[in-house]
Design an enzyme around this catalytic site. Structure first.
Site, PDB file in Angstrom:
ATOM      1  N   GLY A  10       0.843  -1.196   0.000  1.00  0.00           N
ATOM      2  CA  GLY A  10       0.000   0.000   0.000  1.00  0.00           C
ATOM      3  C   GLY A  10       0.880   1.248   0.000  1.00  0.00           C
ATOM      4  O   GLY A  10       1.851   1.314   0.759  1.00  0.00           O
ATOM      5  N   GLY A  27       5.972  -2.032   3.554  1.00  0.00           N
ATOM      6  CA  GLY A  27       5.644  -2.587   4.865  1.00  0.00           C
ATOM      7  C   GLY A  27       6.252  -3.972   5.070  1.00  0.00           C
ATOM      8  O   GLY A  27       7.234  -4.332   4.423  1.00  0.00           O
ATOM      9  N   ASP A  79       0.302   2.295   8.354  1.00  0.00           N
ATOM     10  CA  ASP A  79      -0.203   1.492   9.482  1.00  0.00           C
ATOM     11  C   ASP A  79       0.640   1.579  10.754  1.00  0.00           C
ATOM     12  O   ASP A  79       0.153   1.242  11.830  1.00  0.00           O
ATOM     13  CB  ASP A  79      -0.294   0.016   9.073  1.00  0.00           C
ATOM     14  CG  ASP A  79      -1.252  -0.210   7.918  1.00  0.00           C
ATOM     15  OD1 ASP A  79      -2.200   0.588   7.776  1.00  0.00           O
ATOM     16  OD2 ASP A  79      -1.059  -1.174   7.157  1.00  0.00           O
ATOM     17  N   GLY A 132      -5.337   0.491   9.334  1.00  0.00           N
ATOM     18  CA  GLY A 132      -4.357   0.041  10.325  1.00  0.00           C
ATOM     19  C   GLY A 132      -3.918  -1.397  10.107  1.00  0.00           C
ATOM     20  O   GLY A 132      -2.875  -1.802  10.589  1.00  0.00           O
ATOM     21  N   LYS A 168     -22.141  11.073  32.706  1.00  0.00           N
ATOM     22  CA  LYS A 168     -21.230  12.186  32.423  1.00  0.00           C
ATOM     23  C   LYS A 168     -21.898  13.304  31.628  1.00  0.00           C
ATOM     24  O   LYS A 168     -21.270  14.335  31.357  1.00  0.00           O
ATOM     25  CB  LYS A 168     -19.987  11.675  31.682  1.00  0.00           C
ATOM     26  CG  LYS A 168     -19.075  10.842  32.585  1.00  0.00           C
ATOM     27  CD  LYS A 168     -17.709  10.656  31.973  1.00  0.00           C
ATOM     28  CE  LYS A 168     -16.627  11.182  32.884  1.00  0.00           C
ATOM     29  NZ  LYS A 168     -15.301  11.077  32.292  1.00  0.00           N
ATOM     30  N   ARG A 174     -24.096   7.059  13.849  1.00  0.00           N
ATOM     31  CA  ARG A 174     -23.811   7.245  12.419  1.00  0.00           C
ATOM     32  C   ARG A 174     -22.408   6.706  12.148  1.00  0.00           C
ATOM     33  O   ARG A 174     -21.519   6.860  12.992  1.00  0.00           O
ATOM     34  CB  ARG A 174     -23.826   8.726  12.019  1.00  0.00           C
ATOM     35  CG  ARG A 174     -25.194   9.378  12.080  1.00  0.00           C
ATOM     36  CD  ARG A 174     -26.096   8.887  10.942  1.00  0.00           C
ATOM     37  NE  ARG A 174     -27.344   9.632  10.855  1.00  0.00           N
ATOM     38  CZ  ARG A 174     -28.430   9.421  11.586  1.00  0.00           C
ATOM     39  NH1 ARG A 174     -28.421   8.465  12.504  1.00  0.00           N
ATOM     40  NH2 ARG A 174     -29.517  10.150  11.418  1.00  0.00           N
TER      41      ARG A 174
HETATM   42  O1  F6P Z   1      -1.218  -1.421   4.530  1.00  0.00           O
HETATM   43  C1  F6P Z   1      -1.810  -0.227   4.173  1.00  0.00           C
HETATM   44  C2  F6P Z   1      -3.292  -0.384   4.028  1.00  0.00           C
HETATM   45  O2  F6P Z   1      -3.824   0.870   3.674  1.00  0.00           O
HETATM   46  C3  F6P Z   1      -4.026  -0.960   5.224  1.00  0.00           C
HETATM   47  O3  F6P Z   1      -4.247  -0.005   6.227  1.00  0.00           O
HETATM   48  C4  F6P Z   1      -5.274  -1.474   4.578  1.00  0.00           C
HETATM   49  O4  F6P Z   1      -5.840  -2.514   5.336  1.00  0.00           O
HETATM   50  C5  F6P Z   1      -4.796  -1.965   3.256  1.00  0.00           C
HETATM   51  O5  F6P Z   1      -3.584  -1.278   2.986  1.00  0.00           O
HETATM   52  C6  F6P Z   1      -5.749  -1.724   2.121  1.00  0.00           C
HETATM   53  O6  F6P Z   1      -5.209  -2.336   0.984  1.00  0.00           O
HETATM   54  P1  F6P Z   1      -5.721  -2.058  -0.490  1.00  0.00           P
HETATM   55  O7  F6P Z   1      -5.285  -0.682  -0.892  1.00  0.00           O
HETATM   56  O8  F6P Z   1      -5.038  -3.113  -1.284  1.00  0.00           O
HETATM   57  O9  F6P Z   1      -7.208  -2.168  -0.476  1.00  0.00           O
END
Ligand code: F6P
Length: 320
Positions: A12, A103, A128, A171, A213, A245
């Site tokens: 990513g 990553g 992430d 994440g 609260k 929401r």
């Molecule tokens: O690893 C980066 C990330 O954006 C993650 O946070 C997410 O789960 C994943 O890549 C999404 O992947 P893609 O862009 O292949 O849908």
């Protein structure tokens, strides 16, 4: 020996990858090396999509989001036969060192190439923040800033309507984006893989915030892949006095010009990668630990557990 180095971005994309490409390229050129860009990660490497870079090819990249080299995920790179094709391409272009930016999947590929005799250096490029060999990854703070902008806006409308906004953030099994966003925006609840998903506890907490609260609205930051944000929002509407929401921030979190922290981090790491290659060091990934740029083996980064965020969670709870 004057090195010939290749650069690729994989997995990513993340804001700051371009700043890293620029820093590696210019630092390596200044050190007398030749530099080659590889398109679309390991896919381009295997297919020989390789071209020479000069200082001009990386002009202005410190401000640009995404990656000009392109990125891809290549499942087949796990196969030794595919890795051998990559080694062949590198040999054909007389490239002796490879800088990979990405990553943990990217690091695993680089570890395999290192075992095959290619001098690899990894830079942590992912929003992430899920890599052990570094306190922060390139792109994390930009994604966090995007999330905070969105949550600040959602808070305005949530408070006008006595609502609870469930905001799903990325994440990929690491709760850092959610936790840091929760702290930065003063959210009421953060739901992360590290803490687990307990629906009863979430609904009880929201009732407590509303009734005891006397909170007028609430923000719940939810890490992706734990539950369905829309269904949770509906359950909140049913079980509490808040109207729930949901907002899924999605890929907007991966885009945009990097914040200065990411530009500086990427630049420091890119320059350091070229220095490591100049000094004949390979098979390692670069990190920032206690604000010092450092390196460790891929093996170590891939097997060491991530630092605990216990103190941050406790602080978050104290301040709600
Ligand atoms: O690893 C980066 C990330 O954006 C993650 O946070 C997410 O789960 C994943 O890549 C999404 O992947 P893609 O862009 O292949 O849908």
């Amino acid at each position: 020996m004057k090195h010939r180095i290749g650069i690729l971005t994989s997995g990513g994309d993340s804001p700051g990858m371009n700043a890293a490409i620029r820093a590696v390229t210019r630092s390596a050129l200044t050190r007398g090396m030749r530099v080659y860009g590889i398109r679309d990660g390991y896919k381009g490497l295997v297919n020989g999509d390789i071209f020479e870079l000069n200082r001009h090819s990386v002009s202005d990249l410190e401000v640009r989001g995404g990656t000009v080299l392109g990125s891809a995920r290549l499942e087949e790179f796990k196969l030794e036969s595919v890795q051998d094709q990559a080694v062949e391409q590198l040999k054909k272009h007389k490239i002796d060192s490879l800088v990979v930016i990405g990553g943990d999947g990217t690091y695993r590929g680089a570890a395999s190439l290192t075992a095959k005799g290619i001098n690899c250096i990894g830079l942590p490029g992912t929003i992430d923040n899920d890599i052990s060999g570094t306190d922060f990854t390139i792109g994390f703070y930009t994604a966090l800033s995007t999330i905070c902008d969105a949550v600040d806006k959602l808070r305005d409308t949530s408070s006008s309507h006595h609502r609870c906004s469930v905001v799903e953030v990325m994440g990929n099994h690491c709760g850092d984006l959610a936790l840091y966003a929760g702290i930065s925006t003063g959210a009421e609840i953060v739901i992360t893989p590290e803490r687990g998903y307990d629906e009863t506890e979430i609904l009880e907490k929201l009732k407590y915030f509303e009734v005891t609260k006397k909170k007028n609205h609430a923000i719940v930051i939810l890490s992706e892949k734990l539950t369905n944000a829309d269904i949770l929002a509906k359950k909140i509407s049913g079980a509490t006095g808040f109207a729930g929401r949901s907002t899924i921030l999605g890929h907007i979190q991966r885009g945009g010009s990097p914040v200065p922290y990411d530009r500086i981090l990427a630049t420091r790491m890119g320059d350091y990668a070229a220095e490591l290659i100049e000094n004949g060091i390979g098979g390692v990934c670069v990190g920032i630990i206690d604000n010092k740029i450092t390196h460790m083996t891929f093996e170590k980064a891939l097997t060491t557990p991530k630092k605990s965020r216990k103190n941050l969670y406790e602080m978050f709870e104290r301040l709600v």
